[in-house]
Design a protein around this motif. Structure first.
Motif, PDB file in Angstrom:
ATOM      1  N   GLY A  10       0.802  -1.225   0.000  1.00 53.76           N
ATOM      2  CA  GLY A  10       0.000   0.000   0.000  1.00 53.76           C
ATOM      3  C   GLY A  10       0.832   1.271   0.000  1.00 53.76           C
ATOM      4  N   GLY A  11       1.997   1.215   0.587  1.00 58.52           N
ATOM      5  CA  GLY A  11       2.857   2.400   0.634  1.00 58.52           C
ATOM      6  C   GLY A  11       3.577   2.682  -0.668  1.00 58.52           C
ATOM      7  N   VAL A  12       3.475   1.787  -1.634  1.00 63.71           N
ATOM      8  CA  VAL A  12       4.174   1.954  -2.895  1.00 63.71           C
ATOM      9  C   VAL A  12       3.346   2.773  -3.894  1.00 63.71           C
ATOM     10  CG1 VAL A  12       5.175   0.688  -4.845  1.00 63.71           C
ATOM     11  CG2 VAL A  12       5.459  -0.174  -2.533  1.00 63.71           C
ATOM     12  N   LEU A  13       2.011   2.763  -3.750  1.00 61.34           N
ATOM     13  CA  LEU A  13       1.161   3.526  -4.670  1.00 61.34           C
ATOM     14  C   LEU A  13       1.380   5.027  -4.475  1.00 61.34           C
ATOM     15  CD1 LEU A  13      -2.182   1.553  -4.448  1.00 61.34           C
ATOM     16  CD2 LEU A  13      -0.659   1.703  -6.411  1.00 61.34           C
ATOM     17  N   ILE A  14       1.606   5.722  -5.565  1.00 59.70           N
ATOM     18  CA  ILE A  14       1.863   7.169  -5.498  1.00 59.70           C
ATOM     19  C   ILE A  14       0.520   7.896  -5.531  1.00 59.70           C
ATOM     20  CG2 ILE A  14       2.970   9.120  -6.632  1.00 59.70           C
ATOM     21  CD1 ILE A  14       4.965   7.086  -7.828  1.00 59.70           C
ATOM     22  N   GLY A  30       1.831  10.937 -16.486  1.00 61.44           N
ATOM     23  CA  GLY A  30       2.824  10.112 -17.178  1.00 61.44           C
ATOM     24  C   GLY A  30       2.659   8.642 -16.844  1.00 61.44           C
ATOM     25  N   ASP A  31       3.771   7.964 -16.673  1.00 64.07           N
ATOM     26  CA  ASP A  31       3.775   6.534 -16.391  1.00 64.07           C
ATOM     27  C   ASP A  31       3.814   6.216 -14.891  1.00 64.07           C
ATOM     28  OD1 ASP A  31       3.757   5.955 -19.097  1.00 64.07           O
ATOM     29  OD2 ASP A  31       5.943   5.877 -19.242  1.00 64.07           O
ATOM     30  N   ALA A  32       3.644   7.206 -14.048  1.00 58.82           N
ATOM     31  CA  ALA A  32       3.775   7.000 -12.598  1.00 58.82           C
ATOM     32  C   ALA A  32       2.775   5.974 -12.068  1.00 58.82           C
ATOM     33  CB  ALA A  32       3.612   8.322 -11.852  1.00 58.82           C
ATOM     34  N   LEU A  33       1.526   6.028 -12.542  1.00 59.36           N
ATOM     35  CA  LEU A  33       0.517   5.081 -12.056  1.00 59.36           C
ATOM     36  C   LEU A  33       0.880   3.651 -12.476  1.00 59.36           C
ATOM     37  CD1 LEU A  33      -2.100   4.567 -10.579  1.00 59.36           C
ATOM     38  CD2 LEU A  33      -3.321   4.956 -12.729  1.00 59.36           C
ATOM     39  N   VAL A  34       1.302   3.495 -13.718  1.00 61.40           N
ATOM     40  CA  VAL A  34       1.674   2.160 -14.196  1.00 61.40           C
ATOM     41  C   VAL A  34       2.834   1.608 -13.373  1.00 61.40           C
ATOM     42  CG1 VAL A  34       2.599   0.864 -16.151  1.00 61.40           C
ATOM     43  CG2 VAL A  34       0.845   2.606 -16.529  1.00 61.40           C
ATOM     44  N   TRP A  35       3.852   2.425 -13.144  1.00 60.04           N
ATOM     45  CA  TRP A  35       5.011   1.957 -12.385  1.00 60.04           C
ATOM     46  C   TRP A  35       4.663   1.671 -10.928  1.00 60.04           C
ATOM     47  CZ3 TRP A  35       8.777  -0.236 -14.614  1.00 60.04           C
ATOM     48  CH2 TRP A  35       9.165   0.137 -15.906  1.00 60.04           C
ATOM     49  N   SER A  36       3.790   2.470 -10.341  1.00 61.94           N
ATOM     50  CA  SER A  36       3.427   2.218  -8.945  1.00 61.94           C
ATOM     51  C   SER A  36       2.595   0.945  -8.827  1.00 61.94           C
ATOM     52  CB  SER A  36       2.710   3.415  -8.324  1.00 61.94           C
ATOM     53  OG  SER A  36       1.466   3.643  -8.953  1.00 61.94           O
ATOM     54  N   VAL A  37       1.712   0.671  -9.794  1.00 62.42           N
ATOM     55  CA  VAL A  37       0.944  -0.574  -9.767  1.00 62.42           C
ATOM     56  C   VAL A  37       1.881  -1.764  -9.972  1.00 62.42           C
ATOM     57  CG1 VAL A  37      -0.815  -1.928 -10.961  1.00 62.42           C
ATOM     58  CG2 VAL A  37      -1.235   0.481 -10.436  1.00 62.42           C
TER      59      VAL A  37
END
Length: 162
Positions: A10-14, A30-37
């Motif tokens: 849970g702490g990894v999701l931005i 950008g790609d932040a959501l994809v990378w956080s998932v």
């Protein structure tokens, strides 16, 4: 403890605060959501691997027995054990096999060792009889793990218990 390790994911999701409101949302720039998932998935896979590896297990092979679990392992070689043991479990509570190892010095006494088998889901009387059998019959050790050996062992152990 093992079931509470997933909180790391849970702490990894931005997230970011929504301007002018009292709430947060996933950061979608950008790609932040994809990378956080992807990071969440990686953390959960790592947690699952750790949980799977922490299972206690007893492995018997030609050289001896190895008790593994919770990040540690202990091996006891067949040739270090003295014939006649371990004793059969007395009563319902049987948390350890009491093994007698050969003395380290010529004039020494046998060294008692305990192998914790409490967390294992095994027939403890069968396990004690199996260890006694393989200590006393080294010629059968090379077949450990085969179906014919299991049938032969069951017959030998049940015949010895009667």
């Amino acid at each position: 403890m093992g079931d509470r390790r997933g909180w790391l994911a849970g702490g990894v999701l931005i997230t970011e605060r929504v301007p002018g409101e009292d709430r947060v949302r996933f950061f979608e720039s950008g790609d932040a959501l994809v990378w956080s998932v992807l990071a969440v998935v990686a953390v959960l896979v790592a947690v699952m691997l750790v949980l799977w590896d922490d299972r206690p297990r007893l492995i018997l092979d030609e050289s001896g027995m190895t008790l593994r679990g919770v990040g540690k392992g202990r091996t006891v070689r067949w040739d270090r054990l003295l014939p006649g043991g371990p004793p059969a479990p007395a009563g319902k509570v049987f948390a350890a096999l009491v093994l007698s190892e050969q003395p380290t010095s010529p004039a020494g006494r046998p060294v008692p060792r305990q192998l914790a088998v409490g967390p294992l889901h095994v027939d403890r009387a069968f396990l004690a009889a199996t260890v006694r059998h393989y200590v006393e019959h080294p010629e059968h050790r090379s077949a450990i793990g085969t179906a014919p050996e299991l049938e032969r062992l069951r017959a030998a152990v049940s015949g010895a218990d009667s």
